[in-house]
Design a protein around this motif. Structure first.
Motif, PDB file in Angstrom:
ATOM      1  N   UNK A 310      85.471  20.583  85.618  1.00 30.00           N
ATOM      2  CA  UNK A 310      86.001  22.212  85.680  1.00 30.00           C
ATOM      3  C   UNK A 310      85.874  22.901  84.380  1.00 30.00           C
ATOM      4  N   UNK A 311      85.213  22.187  83.336  1.00 30.29           N
ATOM      5  CA  UNK A 311      85.310  23.047  82.047  1.00 30.29           C
ATOM      6  C   UNK A 311      84.940  24.532  81.929  1.00 30.29           C
ATOM      7  N   UNK A 312      83.655  24.528  82.751  1.00 31.64           N
ATOM      8  CA  UNK A 312      83.110  25.901  82.860  1.00 31.64           C
ATOM      9  C   UNK A 312      84.003  26.909  83.196  1.00 31.64           C
ATOM     10  N   UNK A 313      84.882  26.786  84.281  1.00 33.40           N
ATOM     11  CA  UNK A 313      85.782  27.632  84.811  1.00 33.40           C
ATOM     12  C   UNK A 313      86.761  27.615  84.104  1.00 33.40           C
ATOM     13  N   UNK A 314      87.421  26.481  83.457  1.00 31.25           N
ATOM     14  CA  UNK A 314      88.403  26.467  82.546  1.00 31.25           C
ATOM     15  C   UNK A 314      88.266  27.338  81.300  1.00 31.25           C
ATOM     16  N   UNK A 315      86.894  27.394  80.972  1.00 34.18           N
ATOM     17  CA  UNK A 315      86.732  28.135  79.443  1.00 34.18           C
ATOM     18  C   UNK A 315      87.003  29.438  79.876  1.00 34.18           C
ATOM     19  N   UNK A 316      86.834  30.169  81.296  1.00 34.69           N
ATOM     20  CA  UNK A 316      86.854  31.512  81.501  1.00 34.69           C
ATOM     21  C   UNK A 316      88.382  32.004  81.282  1.00 34.69           C
ATOM     22  N   UNK A 317      89.191  31.270  81.390  1.00 40.45           N
ATOM     23  CA  UNK A 317      90.614  31.285  81.505  1.00 40.45           C
ATOM     24  C   UNK A 317      91.270  31.049  79.773  1.00 40.45           C
ATOM     25  N   UNK A 318      90.458  30.244  79.261  1.00 42.76           N
ATOM     26  CA  UNK A 318      91.069  29.609  78.171  1.00 42.76           C
ATOM     27  C   UNK A 318      90.298  30.465  76.865  1.00 42.76           C
ATOM     28  N   UNK A 319      89.120  31.117  77.273  1.00 39.04           N
ATOM     29  CA  UNK A 319      88.454  31.996  76.028  1.00 39.04           C
ATOM     30  C   UNK A 319      87.999  33.295  76.956  1.00 39.04           C
ATOM     31  N   UNK A 320      88.992  34.175  77.130  1.00 40.69           N
ATOM     32  CA  UNK A 320      88.777  35.384  78.102  1.00 40.69           C
ATOM     33  C   UNK A 320      88.212  36.391  77.619  1.00 40.69           C
ATOM     34  N   UNK A 321      87.524  36.372  76.523  1.00 41.47           N
ATOM     35  CA  UNK A 321      86.811  37.663  75.875  1.00 41.47           C
ATOM     36  C   UNK A 321      85.735  37.193  75.223  1.00 41.47           C
ATOM     37  N   UNK A 322      84.847  38.236  74.945  1.00 43.82           N
ATOM     38  CA  UNK A 322      83.380  37.941  74.307  1.00 43.82           C
ATOM     39  C   UNK A 322      83.772  37.493  72.994  1.00 43.82           C
ATOM     40  N   UNK A 323      84.795  37.950  72.178  1.00 49.88           N
ATOM     41  CA  UNK A 323      84.867  37.473  70.927  1.00 49.88           C
ATOM     42  C   UNK A 323      85.542  35.925  70.643  1.00 49.88           C
ATOM     43  N   UNK A 324      86.484  35.704  71.915  1.00 47.55           N
ATOM     44  CA  UNK A 324      86.966  34.234  71.824  1.00 47.55           C
ATOM     45  C   UNK A 324      85.875  33.368  72.042  1.00 47.55           C
ATOM     46  N   UNK A 325      84.552  33.482  72.960  1.00 46.23           N
ATOM     47  CA  UNK A 325      83.655  32.799  73.192  1.00 46.23           C
ATOM     48  C   UNK A 325      82.797  32.317  71.970  1.00 46.23           C
ATOM     49  N   UNK A 326      82.957  33.111  70.876  1.00 47.20           N
ATOM     50  CA  UNK A 326      82.045  32.809  69.865  1.00 47.20           C
ATOM     51  C   UNK A 326      82.077  31.527  69.012  1.00 47.20           C
TER      52      UNK A 326
END
Length: 468
Positions: A310-326
């Motif tokens: 479930x890492x793809x969906x988890x990442x949405x909640x744990x890095x919830x903004x464009x800057x978080x995902x950099x």
């Protein structure tokens, strides 16, 4: 009207259960007697009723201390929009929530076990609250409610969660100019061994609010610090993280600092959930092998399999903004839309780092999160994904140094774009069911709204203003 929630915080069961039990009159009387003694001893004037919004930021109302007992019984009202953060739902973008409902009040009901005097606020205490509609129903978008519900599921399965958050944050000098578009920051402050009164007051203050800090240290950049909390059972680890997020801002102001979960380049700092699975009585770490071999047990590997799946969906909640995902881009050597979800033993570069050394025993560090993520959602989603792994027989992804008789699962990927992560969350039936259809639809709508209204080049300033 809602009723006062129970939970003394004295046992694992009280920390993991949904806390829907109504305290008996003697229990309530005992708690109120202790609180009144604290209020008199500390000459308290105000009590904050605090609740988390969807970003994990504290939203509170302060009341005069002499009204506290009355508000314990009846709760404190707050506009619902303060917590749900979509300014104006339109065109049925959240068709299960009517605009009149969105514009209504919700009721903050205190969990008395969280009452603490705040050392950094003059003659003020706080109590963490759960949120209800005016008709007495739990607010289904409440991150704390969702986390407690997942911990209750975990306990029903015969387990308890032992966890702690590890946060990076940055310290800056107070800016001279702040307006709606720009924050002017001087060079970040460099703390060294001879300049630590701010950190020392912060750590001591957190201790007195029940959030025990295991260590703090300077990190890789000037002004960047890391703080590690001692692990606790149940909801307490998320409560501690929630407390820290407000405390660090308020104590910093006293020392003419501003703290931020962003580094000077606009990237997010990390927010790690270190956790292990224990039996329901909290006596045995279920990740540890009785033979003493430094690797995960079958239970631990199944839990890890759920996190990987479930890492793809988890990442949405744990890095919830464009800057978080950099921060995920550093693993990508090209312009692919995703990066592999990595795990290994004692490797801090992996998304899931399994640490098997030290007196704590085996534990998994979920490193998908940024420091801006809501700690209650991080905890809830981690439990939901891990539970799914326990209940399935998909196996785990074998590391090069790991020999296992479990069949390897399909390689999982982490989307680099928030839009793709939102899609992964919408398509993840396990998390949809665990976290609730209402929450998922609302969270996705909120994030799409943020993406649509995002100003080019203004994201860092927007988040700095909000998360400072």
């Amino acid at each position: 009207m809602p009723v006062l929630l129970g939970g003394t915080g004295d046992t694992i069961a009280n920390n993991t259960r949904d806390s829907t039990e109504i305290p008996t009159a003697p229990q309530l009387s005992s708690r109120m007697k202790h609180i009144k003694e604290e209020m008199t001893k500390n000459h308290l004037q105000f009590v904050r009723f605090e609740a988390t919004d969807l970003h994990g930021v504290s939203r509170s109302k302060s009341i005069p201390a002499h009204f506290f007992q009355e508000k314990v019984i009846h709760g404190v009202c707050m506009p619902r929009g303060y917590l749900e953060l979509i300014p104006n739902p339109k065109d049925k973008e959240v068709d299960h929530i009517r605009a009149t409902c969105f514009n209504s009040d919700i009721v903050l009901m205190p969990e008395l076990s969280t009452f603490r005097v705040l050392p950094w606020a003059e003659r003020t205490a706080r109590v963490i609250c759960d949120t209800f509609t005016v008709t007495g129903e739990p607010l289904l978008t409440s991150p704390r409610h969702i986390a407690k519900r997942q911990l209750s599921r975990l306990q029903d399965s015969g387990f308890s969660l032992f966890s702690a958050f590890i946060y990076d944050f940055c310290i800056f000098g107070v800016p001279e100019i702040i307006n709606s578009k720009t924050i002017s920051l001087p060079a970040s402050a460099l703390l060294n061994d001879h300049d630590q009164p701010f950190i020392q007051e912060l750590v001591d203050g957190l201790y007195h609010t029940g959030a025990n800090v295991e260590s703090f240290s300077s990190s890789t950049r000037p002004g960047q610090m890391e703080i590690c909390f001692l692990p606790e059972f149940g909801i307490s680890s998320a409560d501690n993280a929630f407390t820290f997020r407000t405390a660090v801002k308020e104590v910093a102001r006293k020392y003419n600092y501003i703290t931020s979960f962003f580094i000077e380049t606009g990237f997010c700092n990390s927010g790690i959930l270190s956790h292990s699975l224990w039996d329901v009585d909290g006596k045995k770490n279920m990740f540890c092998s009785s033979s003493g071999i430094e690797q995960l047990t079958t239970t631990g590997k199944k839990w890890l399999a759920g996190l990987l799946k479930h890492s793809a969906a988890l990442s949405c909640l744990m890095a919830p903004a464009a800057s978080c995902r950099r921060r995920y881009f550093k693993e990508s050597k090209d312009l692919k839309g995703s990066v592999p979800t990595t795990w290994a033993y004692n490797d801090n570069s992996c998304a899931f780092n399994i640490k098997c050394h030290g007196e704590k025993g085996a534990r998994i560090e979920n490193k998908l999160g940024s420091a801006t993520a809501n700690p209650y959602l991080v905890l809830a989603a981690t439990v939901a994904a891990g539970l799914d792994g326990l209940q399935r027989n998909d196996g785990v992804l074998a590391a090069p140094q790991d020999s296992t008789d479990l069949h390897p699962s399909k390689l999982s990927e982490i989307p680099l774009k928030l839009e793709d992560a939102l899609m992964a969350l919408e398509e993840d039936q396990c998390l949809r069911q665990a976290l609730g259809e209402t929450f998922i639809r609302y969270f996705v709508a909120m994030k799409k709204y943020e993406l649509e209204t995002e100003e080019t080049d203004a994201e860092r300033n927007k988040f700095l203003e909000y998360f400072i």
